[in-house]
Design an enzyme around this catalytic site. Structure first.
Site, PDB file in Angstrom:
ATOM      1  N   LYS A 123      35.402  47.239  30.862  1.00 19.23           N
ATOM      2  CA  LYS A 123      34.682  47.647  31.891  1.00 19.23           C
ATOM      3  C   LYS A 123      33.676  46.320  32.261  1.00 19.23           C
ATOM      4  O   LYS A 123      33.130  46.231  33.350  1.00 19.23           O
ATOM      5  CB  LYS A 123      33.837  48.689  31.834  1.00 19.23           C
ATOM      6  CG  LYS A 123      34.834  50.062  31.410  1.00 19.23           C
ATOM      7  CD  LYS A 123      35.584  50.200  32.916  1.00 19.23           C
ATOM      8  CE  LYS A 123      37.136  50.808  32.477  1.00 19.23           C
ATOM      9  NZ  LYS A 123      38.020  51.017  33.515  1.00 19.23           N
ATOM     10  N   ARG A 136      33.434  34.956  47.613  1.00 16.92           N
ATOM     11  CA  ARG A 136      34.498  34.950  48.930  1.00 16.92           C
ATOM     12  C   ARG A 136      33.663  35.556  50.099  1.00 16.92           C
ATOM     13  O   ARG A 136      34.271  35.589  51.106  1.00 16.92           O
ATOM     14  CB  ARG A 136      35.604  35.580  48.500  1.00 16.92           C
ATOM     15  CG  ARG A 136      36.515  34.862  47.376  1.00 16.92           C
ATOM     16  CD  ARG A 136      37.667  35.753  47.011  1.00 16.92           C
ATOM     17  NE  ARG A 136      38.621  36.121  48.000  1.00 16.92           N
ATOM     18  CZ  ARG A 136      39.103  37.298  48.272  1.00 16.92           C
ATOM     19  NH1 ARG A 136      38.680  38.259  47.747  1.00 16.92           N
ATOM     20  NH2 ARG A 136      39.930  37.306  49.253  1.00 16.92           N
ATOM     21  N   LYS A 138      32.916  38.445  50.632  1.00 20.59           N
ATOM     22  CA  LYS A 138      33.421  39.799  51.163  1.00 20.59           C
ATOM     23  C   LYS A 138      32.202  40.816  50.934  1.00 20.59           C
ATOM     24  O   LYS A 138      32.474  41.632  50.156  1.00 20.59           O
ATOM     25  CB  LYS A 138      34.647  40.261  50.423  1.00 20.59           C
ATOM     26  CG  LYS A 138      35.732  39.024  50.400  1.00 20.59           C
ATOM     27  CD  LYS A 138      36.330  38.890  51.978  1.00 20.59           C
ATOM     28  CE  LYS A 138      37.500  37.830  51.975  1.00 20.59           C
ATOM     29  NZ  LYS A 138      37.816  37.536  53.467  1.00 20.59           N
ATOM     30  N   HIS A 146      30.813  51.261  45.053  1.00 17.82           N
ATOM     31  CA  HIS A 146      31.723  50.101  43.921  1.00 17.82           C
ATOM     32  C   HIS A 146      30.645  49.755  42.925  1.00 17.82           C
ATOM     33  O   HIS A 146      30.964  49.559  41.947  1.00 17.82           O
ATOM     34  CB  HIS A 146      31.783  48.888  45.143  1.00 17.82           C
ATOM     35  CG  HIS A 146      32.325  47.672  44.157  1.00 17.82           C
ATOM     36  ND1 HIS A 146      33.675  47.340  44.013  1.00 17.82           N
ATOM     37  CD2 HIS A 146      31.773  46.707  43.575  1.00 17.82           C
ATOM     38  CE1 HIS A 146      33.790  46.264  43.174  1.00 17.82           C
ATOM     39  NE2 HIS A 146      32.532  45.785  43.069  1.00 17.82           N
ATOM     40  N   HIS A 149      29.956  52.544  40.458  1.00 18.93           N
ATOM     41  CA  HIS A 149      31.006  52.913  39.260  1.00 18.93           C
ATOM     42  C   HIS A 149      31.296  51.759  38.537  1.00 18.93           C
ATOM     43  O   HIS A 149      31.230  52.079  37.184  1.00 18.93           O
ATOM     44  CB  HIS A 149      32.392  52.679  40.264  1.00 18.93           C
ATOM     45  CG  HIS A 149      33.484  52.762  39.409  1.00 18.93           C
ATOM     46  ND1 HIS A 149      34.156  54.010  38.944  1.00 18.93           N
ATOM     47  CD2 HIS A 149      34.452  51.989  38.972  1.00 18.93           C
ATOM     48  CE1 HIS A 149      35.047  53.775  37.965  1.00 18.93           C
ATOM     49  NE2 HIS A 149      35.437  52.323  38.092  1.00 18.93           N
ATOM     50  N   TYR A 187      49.008  44.901  42.080  1.00 21.72           N
ATOM     51  CA  TYR A 187      48.793  44.650  43.457  1.00 21.72           C
ATOM     52  C   TYR A 187      47.865  43.733  43.936  1.00 21.72           C
ATOM     53  O   TYR A 187      48.224  42.880  44.520  1.00 21.72           O
ATOM     54  CB  TYR A 187      48.203  46.062  44.066  1.00 21.72           C
ATOM     55  CG  TYR A 187      48.265  45.909  45.593  1.00 21.72           C
ATOM     56  CD1 TYR A 187      49.250  46.464  46.625  1.00 21.72           C
ATOM     57  CD2 TYR A 187      47.270  45.452  46.418  1.00 21.72           C
ATOM     58  CE1 TYR A 187      49.283  46.453  47.763  1.00 21.72           C
ATOM     59  CE2 TYR A 187      47.010  45.309  47.529  1.00 21.72           C
ATOM     60  CZ  TYR A 187      48.169  45.826  48.330  1.00 21.72           C
ATOM     61  OH  TYR A 187      47.944  45.710  49.871  1.00 21.72           O
ATOM     62  N   THR A 208      46.043  55.130  46.883  1.00 20.69           N
ATOM     63  CA  THR A 208      45.105  55.797  46.920  1.00 20.69           C
ATOM     64  C   THR A 208      45.679  57.411  46.624  1.00 20.69           C
ATOM     65  O   THR A 208      45.148  57.806  45.796  1.00 20.69           O
ATOM     66  CB  THR A 208      44.540  56.180  48.464  1.00 20.69           C
ATOM     67  OG1 THR A 208      44.274  55.009  48.987  1.00 20.69           O
ATOM     68  CG2 THR A 208      43.505  57.206  48.811  1.00 20.69           C
ATOM     69  N   ARG A 266      42.146  53.110  59.703  1.00 23.44           N
ATOM     70  CA  ARG A 266      42.198  51.804  58.823  1.00 23.44           C
ATOM     71  C   ARG A 266      43.603  51.207  58.917  1.00 23.44           C
ATOM     72  O   ARG A 266      43.918  50.535  58.097  1.00 23.44           O
ATOM     73  CB  ARG A 266      41.569  51.975  57.552  1.00 23.44           C
ATOM     74  CG  ARG A 266      39.944  52.259  57.312  1.00 23.44           C
ATOM     75  CD  ARG A 266      39.647  52.527  55.786  1.00 23.44           C
ATOM     76  NE  ARG A 266      38.248  52.686  55.902  1.00 23.44           N
ATOM     77  CZ  ARG A 266      37.488  53.981  55.815  1.00 23.44           C
ATOM     78  NH1 ARG A 266      38.461  54.991  56.174  1.00 23.44           N
ATOM     79  NH2 ARG A 266      36.317  54.066  55.781  1.00 23.44           N
TER      80      ARG A 266
END
Length: 306
Positions: A123, A136, A138, A146, A149, A187, A208, A266
């Site tokens: 983790k 980057r 983003k 996010h 978690h 992925y 998902t 999306r």
């Protein structure tokens, strides 16, 4: 009043070495909650404040090679964790029902403790996910969910393996989560490798679904505790927390699925809307005009949206 609270906190802190399971006491980061708390607080400060300010006047870094290496290393790391969980109980001696915490020092139990710590350590490695986002630029990926978690899970797992490192039925969700991570980082690794691998990523929508299945399986398994007669699991608070965690994220990911694949908010809208190397695809929204779509899935508390 404040003095009393401070006194109680210090008393609890002083008692932690006695509460820590002797079998895990010598593992790194297990001597005190201060170490892991400082790491996680530093992580939050870095990705929310220091990183964005550092990148404010800089161009995004192109991290194709580091990301490919990182993602596939995480694939192998998590695959090893799954294997060790299976061999230390889940594929050998566990019943998959009311499996209690093992307090022995048998080789298999020590093996379970070691893989529980490896899962906990993984983790911290995963914090690099957010670092890559920041470097980057983003920033839309760095959502509250996010950050929550990534910071709360290792913090809570410290308490879990401090008190119950050979967690019995309480370790099932970790094995399932590591299994999902094998798929997820596969992925990510292929997506980072470049456009020539995009044809192998047709299954992005099902990421998902895999997450939802994860939360269903974990919740059903842990719910057995409430129906099995005389299941004397030694630390029931962990059972309650795992069940609540599974249900919470099932709701959050279900909402994402509805928004992404039922309402189609999306989804790309033309043949040209294919994933690019950075994981994005261009599309046209009827109200917003040209927009950037994500890969259209959420992973382990990280809802991927612009």
């Amino acid at each position: 009043m404040m003095q009393e609270v401070f006194s109680n906190v210090m008393s609890f802190y002083d008692s932690l070495p006695k509460r820590t399971d002797a079998r895990v006491r010598d593992y790194p980061l297990m001597q005190s909650p201060i170490q892991m708390t400082l790491i996680l607080v530093s992580y939050v400060v870095l990705v929310l404040y220091v990183g964005p300010r550092y990148m404010a006047n800089r161009k995004p870094y192109h991290l194709k090679v580091p990301m490919v290496i990182y993602n596939f290393c995480m694939v192998f790391f998590n695959a090893y964790i799954v294997y060790e969980f299976m061999m230390s109980g889940w594929a050998t001696t566990f019943t998959w029902r009311c499996d209690l915490i093992d307090i022995s020092t048998s080789p298999q139990t020590l093996r379970m403790i070691r893989v529980a710590w490896l899962f906990y350590f993984s983790k911290y490695v995963e914090l690099l996910d957010t670092v890559f986002f920041v470097l980057r630029k983003k920033h839309s990926q760095v959502t509250f969910l996010h950050i929550f978690h990534h910071s709360v899970l290792p913090w809570s797992w410290w308490w879990g393996i401090t008190i119950a490192p050979a967690g019995g039925m309480g370790s099932f969700h970790a094995m399932v989560n590591a299994t999902v991570h094998v798929i997820m980082y596969t992925y990510y690794g292929l997506a980072a490798a470049g456009p020539r691998f995009q044809k192998y990523l047709w299954w992005k929508k099902y990421m998902t679904a895999i997450q939802l299945i994860q939360f269903i399986v974990v919740s059903i398994h842990i719910s057995q505790y409430y129906f099995i007669k005389d299941c004397e699991y030694q630390v029931p608070i962990f059972i309650h927390l795992i069940w609540m965690y599974g249900m919470l994220f099932f709701v959050l990911f279900s909402n994402f699925w509805i928004q992404a694949y039922v309402k189609g908010k999306r989804l790309p809208t033309s043949k040209e809307d294919k994933p690019k190397q950075n994981g994005y695809a261009n599309g046209t929204h009827p109200e917003k005009g040209t927009v950037h779509y994500t890969n259209g899935f959420a992973v382990n508390g990280k809802v991927k949206e612009v």
